[in-house]
Design a protein around this motif. Structure first.
Motif, PDB file in Angstrom:
ATOM      1  N   CYS A 168       0.858  -1.179   0.000  1.00  0.00           N
ATOM      2  CA  CYS A 168       0.000   0.000   0.000  1.00  0.00           C
ATOM      3  C   CYS A 168       0.899   1.236   0.000  1.00  0.00           C
ATOM      4  CB  CYS A 168      -0.902  -0.034   1.229  1.00  0.00           C
ATOM      5  SG  CYS A 168      -1.973   1.388   1.360  1.00  0.00           S
ATOM      6  N   ILE A 169       0.689   2.105  -0.959  1.00  0.00           N
ATOM      7  CA  ILE A 169       1.507   3.315  -1.102  1.00  0.00           C
ATOM      8  C   ILE A 169       0.607   4.527  -0.863  1.00  0.00           C
ATOM      9  CG2 ILE A 169       2.885   4.689  -2.711  1.00  0.00           C
ATOM     10  CD1 ILE A 169       3.855   2.166  -4.033  1.00  0.00           C
ATOM     11  N   VAL A 170       0.964   5.351   0.111  1.00  0.00           N
ATOM     12  CA  VAL A 170       0.120   6.470   0.513  1.00  0.00           C
ATOM     13  C   VAL A 170       0.843   7.797   0.280  1.00  0.00           C
ATOM     14  CG1 VAL A 170      -1.163   7.499   2.430  1.00  0.00           C
ATOM     15  CG2 VAL A 170      -0.907   5.010   2.323  1.00  0.00           C
ATOM     16  N   PRO A 171       0.478   8.535  -0.773  1.00  0.00           N
ATOM     17  CA  PRO A 171       1.086   9.856  -0.987  1.00  0.00           C
ATOM     18  C   PRO A 171       0.645  10.816   0.115  1.00  0.00           C
ATOM     19  CG  PRO A 171      -0.074   9.050  -2.958  1.00  0.00           C
ATOM     20  CD  PRO A 171      -0.502   8.194  -1.815  1.00  0.00           C
ATOM     21  N   MET A 172       1.594  11.426   0.779  1.00  0.00           N
ATOM     22  CA  MET A 172       1.254  12.332   1.881  1.00  0.00           C
ATOM     23  C   MET A 172       1.376  13.788   1.419  1.00  0.00           C
ATOM     24  SD  MET A 172       3.210  10.419   5.039  1.00  0.00           S
ATOM     25  CE  MET A 172       2.880  11.696   6.281  1.00  0.00           C
ATOM     26  N   GLY A 173       0.575  14.636   2.026  1.00  0.00           N
ATOM     27  CA  GLY A 173       0.762  16.057   1.791  1.00  0.00           C
ATOM     28  C   GLY A 173       0.195  16.600   0.502  1.00  0.00           C
ATOM     29  N   VAL A 174      -0.655  15.824  -0.164  1.00  0.00           N
ATOM     30  CA  VAL A 174      -1.207  16.300  -1.438  1.00  0.00           C
ATOM     31  C   VAL A 174      -2.727  16.301  -1.431  1.00  0.00           C
ATOM     32  CG1 VAL A 174       0.782  15.769  -2.870  1.00  0.00           C
ATOM     33  CG2 VAL A 174      -0.869  13.965  -2.385  1.00  0.00           C
ATOM     34  N   GLY A 175      -3.314  16.561  -0.291  1.00  0.00           N
ATOM     35  CA  GLY A 175      -4.768  16.607  -0.200  1.00  0.00           C
ATOM     36  C   GLY A 175      -5.357  15.242   0.095  1.00  0.00           C
ATOM     37  N   PRO A 176      -6.642  15.230   0.498  1.00  0.00           N
ATOM     38  CA  PRO A 176      -7.267  13.954   0.876  1.00  0.00           C
ATOM     39  C   PRO A 176      -7.485  12.998  -0.299  1.00  0.00           C
ATOM     40  CG  PRO A 176      -8.835  15.784   1.068  1.00  0.00           C
ATOM     41  CD  PRO A 176      -7.516  16.390   0.777  1.00  0.00           C
ATOM     42  N   SER A 177      -7.610  13.532  -1.508  1.00  0.00           N
ATOM     43  CA  SER A 177      -7.835  12.665  -2.669  1.00  0.00           C
ATOM     44  C   SER A 177      -6.511  12.315  -3.324  1.00  0.00           C
ATOM     45  CB  SER A 177      -8.729  13.360  -3.705  1.00  0.00           C
ATOM     46  OG  SER A 177     -10.056  12.933  -3.560  1.00  0.00           O
ATOM     47  N   VAL A 178      -6.198  11.038  -3.365  1.00  0.00           N
ATOM     48  CA  VAL A 178      -4.903  10.642  -3.912  1.00  0.00           C
ATOM     49  C   VAL A 178      -5.047   9.789  -5.172  1.00  0.00           C
ATOM     50  CG1 VAL A 178      -3.689  10.864  -1.722  1.00  0.00           C
ATOM     51  CG2 VAL A 178      -4.766   8.690  -2.305  1.00  0.00           C
ATOM     52  N   SER A 179      -6.267   9.697  -5.701  1.00  0.00           N
ATOM     53  CA  SER A 179      -6.469   8.786  -6.836  1.00  0.00           C
ATOM     54  C   SER A 179      -5.633   9.123  -8.075  1.00  0.00           C
ATOM     55  CB  SER A 179      -7.956   8.629  -7.171  1.00  0.00           C
ATOM     56  OG  SER A 179      -8.598   9.856  -7.243  1.00  0.00           O
ATOM     57  N   PRO A 180      -5.386  10.399  -8.412  1.00  0.00           N
ATOM     58  CA  PRO A 180      -4.521  10.653  -9.588  1.00  0.00           C
ATOM     59  C   PRO A 180      -3.128  10.033  -9.388  1.00  0.00           C
ATOM     60  CG  PRO A 180      -5.558  12.691  -8.847  1.00  0.00           C
ATOM     61  CD  PRO A 180      -5.873  11.666  -7.819  1.00  0.00           C
ATOM     62  N   TYR A 181      -2.632  10.070  -8.171  1.00  0.00           N
ATOM     63  CA  TYR A 181      -1.319   9.499  -7.870  1.00  0.00           C
ATOM     64  C   TYR A 181      -1.369   7.973  -7.897  1.00  0.00           C
ATOM     65  CZ  TYR A 181      -0.740  14.298  -6.451  1.00  0.00           C
ATOM     66  OH  TYR A 181      -0.721  15.672  -6.451  1.00  0.00           O
ATOM     67  N   VAL A 182      -2.445   7.435  -7.368  1.00  0.00           N
ATOM     68  CA  VAL A 182      -2.581   5.969  -7.350  1.00  0.00           C
ATOM     69  C   VAL A 182      -2.674   5.439  -8.789  1.00  0.00           C
ATOM     70  CG1 VAL A 182      -3.997   4.023  -6.559  1.00  0.00           C
ATOM     71  CG2 VAL A 182      -3.607   5.967  -5.051  1.00  0.00           C
ATOM     72  N   ARG A 183      -3.311   6.203  -9.668  1.00  0.00           N
ATOM     73  CA  ARG A 183      -3.368   5.780 -11.081  1.00  0.00           C
ATOM     74  C   ARG A 183      -1.971   5.716 -11.693  1.00  0.00           C
ATOM     75  NH1 ARG A 183      -8.570   8.487 -11.469  1.00  0.00           N
ATOM     76  NH2 ARG A 183      -7.518  10.456 -11.837  1.00  0.00           N
ATOM     77  N   GLU A 184      -1.121   6.669 -11.335  1.00  0.00           N
ATOM     78  CA  GLU A 184       0.266   6.654 -11.837  1.00  0.00           C
ATOM     79  C   GLU A 184       1.024   5.435 -11.304  1.00  0.00           C
ATOM     80  OE1 GLU A 184       2.027   8.827 -13.834  1.00  0.00           O
ATOM     81  OE2 GLU A 184       0.220   9.976 -14.285  1.00  0.00           O
ATOM     82  N   ILE A 185       0.816   5.155 -10.018  1.00  0.00           N
ATOM     83  CA  ILE A 185       1.453   3.985  -9.404  1.00  0.00           C
ATOM     84  C   ILE A 185       0.975   2.717 -10.095  1.00  0.00           C
ATOM     85  CG2 ILE A 185       1.543   2.604  -7.268  1.00  0.00           C
ATOM     86  CD1 ILE A 185       1.231   5.320  -5.736  1.00  0.00           C
ATOM     87  N   LYS A 186      -0.321   2.649 -10.328  1.00  0.00           N
ATOM     88  CA  LYS A 186      -0.912   1.477 -10.999  1.00  0.00           C
ATOM     89  C   LYS A 186      -0.289   1.271 -12.380  1.00  0.00           C
ATOM     90  CE  LYS A 186      -5.427  -0.548 -12.140  1.00  0.00           C
ATOM     91  NZ  LYS A 186      -4.985  -1.136 -13.396  1.00  0.00           N
ATOM     92  N   ALA A 187      -0.061   2.363 -13.115  1.00  0.00           N
ATOM     93  CA  ALA A 187       0.528   2.259 -14.455  1.00  0.00           C
ATOM     94  C   ALA A 187       1.939   1.667 -14.376  1.00  0.00           C
ATOM     95  CB  ALA A 187       0.558   3.642 -15.117  1.00  0.00           C
ATOM     96  N   ILE A 188       2.694   2.093 -13.382  1.00  0.00           N
ATOM     97  CA  ILE A 188       4.064   1.566 -13.211  1.00  0.00           C
ATOM     98  C   ILE A 188       4.030   0.082 -12.850  1.00  0.00           C
ATOM     99  CG2 ILE A 188       6.113   1.694 -11.717  1.00  0.00           C
ATOM    100  CD1 ILE A 188       5.577   4.771 -11.622  1.00  0.00           C
ATOM    101  N   ILE A 189       3.143  -0.275 -11.950  1.00  0.00           N
ATOM    102  CA  ILE A 189       3.036  -1.683 -11.539  1.00  0.00           C
ATOM    103  C   ILE A 189       2.557  -2.536 -12.718  1.00  0.00           C
ATOM    104  CG2 ILE A 189       1.823  -3.299 -10.007  1.00  0.00           C
ATOM    105  CD1 ILE A 189       1.864  -1.075  -7.854  1.00  0.00           C
TER     106      ILE A 189
END
Lengths: 95, 95, 95, 95
Positions: free
Chosen positions: A8-29
């Motif tokens: 589980c990867i949790v981007p901190m400090g970028v607001g409560p919604s992290v889905s744009p970041y999770v999509r990037e992580i998903k693309a890499i995985i």
């Protein structure tokens, strides 16, 4: 050491919604050769522990490019010597 | 990638008491060059993620020698680009 | 169910530095009747699982007052029927 | 406090294969009114944190009946005040 890691990867400090970041992580995985399956709280990844760690570093590097200065991670996994076991095997054994 | 990882290693299948195994793990972590501090539920380890992973593999190999066929692990850690932060820094910042 | 829980509370969306929030969490945990000890990546808390959960809800409520809309938590713990074991007992058994 | 918790229950001391125990845990979770979905390393459960904790205690009681004296648990979850989010919502947001 082969593992099936729940990552589980949790981007901190970028607001409560992290889905744009999770999509990037998903693309890499998804682009990695490791077998992986996303679920509601993380992603199960099958592979050598060292390869999983390299994948984590790739995700961190991409998040840094996107301006994420701090990232929190949790990883749970098990290793076993008595037999090889894939993600699919694990699910089949309990259903 | 430098991390302060909270690592918990759980020997499975060897009875409810795992302290003899945890002592062996502790000896391996103490002998490593990584800065580490044990607490009641695990050990905080400071270092490169790849070095922490190598240390985990050493612990697993020792547990296998002792007859532990399956091991469960949890690891929580964070990475940050805005500043370097040691275990001591982290504790000082909140006290 | 009595547990020694390793609890980590991660305020999301409020910048990479979360120490002001962690200090608030620490004050709430310190004020609770539960035995607790902070370490570099979280806090070990001894008590009934239901009491630990209530404490988590108090921390979340305080973070919400401070403007933290989203919080991530990890908790690792074990339960045992063969004997009672405190945080101090756990550390003593392996040193 | 509503959460989507990633719960992993690890029976200790009963051999490297724990699938018979995991099947019992799965039956208890399936019988509960909480929405849950199993994955290769655990189960995502949607509900009030206090209800998730009660479910954990039911699982522990059943494992004790089956002779499991010690159980290890990990739980990762997040809470948010800015919007309600189900497991399905979480997955949809990132795909």
């Amino acid at each position: 050491m082969k593992v099936v890691a729940d990552l589980c990867i949790v981007p901190m400090g970028v607001g409560p919604s992290v889905s744009p970041y999770v999509r990037e992580i998903k693309a890499i995985i998804d682009a990695s050769p490791l077998n992986a399956e996303m679920h509601a709280n993380g992603t199960n990844i099958e592979g050598e522990l060292s390869d999983v760690c390299r994948l984590i570093e790739q995700c961190e590097a991409r998040l840094a490019e996107l301006g994420v200065a701090r990232v929190f991670y949790t990883m749970a996994f098990s290793s076993r010597r008595d037999k090889e076991q894939t993600m699919a095997d694990k699910l089949k054994a309990v259903s």
